[in-house]
Design a protein around this motif. Structure first.
Motif, PDB file in Angstrom:
ATOM      1  N   ALA A  93     -18.597   5.763  59.798  1.00 55.02           N
ATOM      2  CA  ALA A  93     -19.450   4.894  58.743  1.00 55.02           C
ATOM      3  C   ALA A  93     -19.189   4.438  57.557  1.00 55.02           C
ATOM      4  N   GLY A  94     -19.130   3.309  57.294  1.00 51.27           N
ATOM      5  CA  GLY A  94     -18.735   2.664  55.635  1.00 51.27           C
ATOM      6  C   GLY A  94     -17.304   2.681  55.749  1.00 51.27           C
ATOM      7  N   ARG A  95     -16.445   2.674  56.963  1.00 49.16           N
ATOM      8  CA  ARG A  95     -14.938   2.277  56.705  1.00 49.16           C
ATOM      9  C   ARG A  95     -14.694   1.095  57.622  1.00 49.16           C
ATOM     10  N   LEU A  96     -13.790   0.383  57.119  1.00 49.78           N
ATOM     11  CA  LEU A  96     -13.272  -0.636  57.831  1.00 49.78           C
ATOM     12  C   LEU A  96     -12.546  -0.494  58.913  1.00 49.78           C
ATOM     13  N   ALA A  97     -12.364  -1.256  59.904  1.00 50.06           N
ATOM     14  CA  ALA A  97     -11.356  -0.995  61.092  1.00 50.06           C
ATOM     15  C   ALA A  97     -10.017  -1.156  60.327  1.00 50.06           C
ATOM     16  N   ASN A  98      -9.145  -0.240  61.227  1.00 45.76           N
ATOM     17  CA  ASN A  98      -7.573  -0.108  60.719  1.00 45.76           C
ATOM     18  C   ASN A  98      -6.811  -1.328  61.453  1.00 45.76           C
ATOM     19  N   THR A  99      -6.269  -2.087  60.478  1.00 43.27           N
ATOM     20  CA  THR A  99      -5.772  -3.252  60.817  1.00 43.27           C
ATOM     21  C   THR A  99      -4.150  -2.963  60.899  1.00 43.27           C
ATOM     22  N   GLY A 100      -3.676  -1.956  60.549  1.00 38.83           N
ATOM     23  CA  GLY A 100      -2.147  -1.465  60.499  1.00 38.83           C
ATOM     24  C   GLY A 100      -1.353  -1.986  59.118  1.00 38.83           C
ATOM     25  N   ALA A 101      -2.061  -2.714  58.379  1.00 31.05           N
ATOM     26  CA  ALA A 101      -1.322  -3.170  57.104  1.00 31.05           C
ATOM     27  C   ALA A 101      -1.011  -1.964  56.200  1.00 31.05           C
ATOM     28  N   GLU A 102      -0.036  -1.739  55.511  1.00 29.00           N
ATOM     29  CA  GLU A 102       0.090  -0.850  54.807  1.00 29.00           C
ATOM     30  C   GLU A 102       0.379  -1.320  53.146  1.00 29.00           C
ATOM     31  N   SER A 103      -0.662  -1.057  52.452  1.00 35.29           N
ATOM     32  CA  SER A 103      -0.626  -1.384  51.156  1.00 35.29           C
ATOM     33  C   SER A 103       0.241  -0.964  49.979  1.00 35.29           C
ATOM     34  N   THR A 104       0.532   0.392  50.560  1.00 33.96           N
ATOM     35  CA  THR A 104       1.374   1.195  49.374  1.00 33.96           C
ATOM     36  C   THR A 104       2.585   0.838  48.999  1.00 33.96           C
ATOM     37  N   VAL A 105       3.190   0.187  49.819  1.00 33.98           N
ATOM     38  CA  VAL A 105       4.858  -0.161  49.678  1.00 33.98           C
ATOM     39  C   VAL A 105       4.603  -1.653  48.667  1.00 33.98           C
ATOM     40  N   PRO A 106       3.963  -2.734  49.042  1.00 28.86           N
ATOM     41  CA  PRO A 106       3.907  -3.708  48.162  1.00 28.86           C
ATOM     42  C   PRO A 106       3.347  -3.485  46.723  1.00 28.86           C
ATOM     43  N   ALA A 107       2.354  -2.550  46.554  1.00 23.89           N
ATOM     44  CA  ALA A 107       1.880  -1.910  45.406  1.00 23.89           C
ATOM     45  C   ALA A 107       3.079  -1.231  44.493  1.00 23.89           C
ATOM     46  N   LEU A 108       3.877  -0.568  45.146  1.00 26.07           N
ATOM     47  CA  LEU A 108       4.865   0.091  44.541  1.00 26.07           C
ATOM     48  C   LEU A 108       5.787  -0.753  44.003  1.00 26.07           C
ATOM     49  N   LEU A 109       6.258  -1.805  44.887  1.00 32.33           N
ATOM     50  CA  LEU A 109       7.249  -2.829  44.479  1.00 32.33           C
ATOM     51  C   LEU A 109       6.679  -3.791  43.230  1.00 32.33           C
ATOM     52  N   ALA A 110       5.446  -3.887  43.323  1.00 30.16           N
ATOM     53  CA  ALA A 110       4.955  -4.811  42.160  1.00 30.16           C
ATOM     54  C   ALA A 110       4.854  -3.829  41.065  1.00 30.16           C
ATOM     55  N   GLY A 111       4.519  -2.706  41.182  1.00 30.18           N
ATOM     56  CA  GLY A 111       4.610  -1.834  39.821  1.00 30.18           C
ATOM     57  C   GLY A 111       6.051  -1.642  39.148  1.00 30.18           C
ATOM     58  N   LEU A 112       7.068  -1.476  40.135  1.00 34.28           N
ATOM     59  CA  LEU A 112       8.502  -1.218  39.826  1.00 34.28           C
ATOM     60  C   LEU A 112       8.744  -2.621  39.112  1.00 34.28           C
ATOM     61  N   ALA A 113       8.561  -3.949  39.536  1.00 30.65           N
ATOM     62  CA  ALA A 113       8.805  -5.053  38.970  1.00 30.65           C
ATOM     63  C   ALA A 113       8.277  -5.059  37.627  1.00 30.65           C
ATOM     64  N   LEU A 114       6.886  -4.674  37.568  1.00 33.44           N
ATOM     65  CA  LEU A 114       6.189  -4.825  36.347  1.00 33.44           C
ATOM     66  C   LEU A 114       6.952  -4.045  35.282  1.00 33.44           C
ATOM     67  N   LEU A 115       7.361  -2.716  35.678  1.00 28.87           N
ATOM     68  CA  LEU A 115       7.929  -1.819  34.496  1.00 28.87           C
ATOM     69  C   LEU A 115       9.373  -2.508  34.181  1.00 28.87           C
ATOM     70  N   SER A 116      10.134  -3.032  35.123  1.00 25.52           N
ATOM     71  CA  SER A 116      11.580  -3.529  35.069  1.00 25.52           C
ATOM     72  C   SER A 116      11.187  -4.729  34.171  1.00 25.52           C
ATOM     73  N   GLY A 117      10.089  -5.454  34.106  1.00 26.28           N
ATOM     74  CA  GLY A 117      10.083  -6.677  33.016  1.00 26.28           C
ATOM     75  C   GLY A 117       9.724  -6.072  31.728  1.00 26.28           C
TER      76      GLY A 117
END
Length: 73
Positions: free
Chosen positions: A30-54
């Motif tokens: 109840a209240g959860r979306l279906a698992n699509t197999g997409a992993e959002s952690t890696v892109p978020a980490l890469l974006a954070g590292l790019a921001l910190l580098s800038g």
């Protein structure tokens, strides 16, 4: 002159619709979306590292400009 009301038949899907089961328990979550197999952690980490580098580049450039201004005096 009165026009008769228009009635539409109920729409039934051609393929029976079944809810997506939670893969871990085999039950609906109840209240959860279906698992699509997409992993959002890696892109978020890469974006954070790019921001910190800038930010680091901007701070380094500002620091070098200040030191260069003090040396030129």
């Amino acid at each position: 002159m009165t026009t008769p009301p228009v009635t539409t038949p109920p729409v039934t899907p051609a393929v029976p619709v079944t809810p997506v089961a939670d893969r871990s328990r085999g039950q609906l979550a109840a209240g959860r979306l279906a698992n699509t197999g997409a992993e959002s952690t890696v892109p978020a980490l890469l974006a954070g590292l790019a921001l910190l580098s800038g930010v680091a580049l901007v701070v380094t450039a500002a620091t070098r400009r200040r030191r260069g201004a003090h040396v030129a005096r």
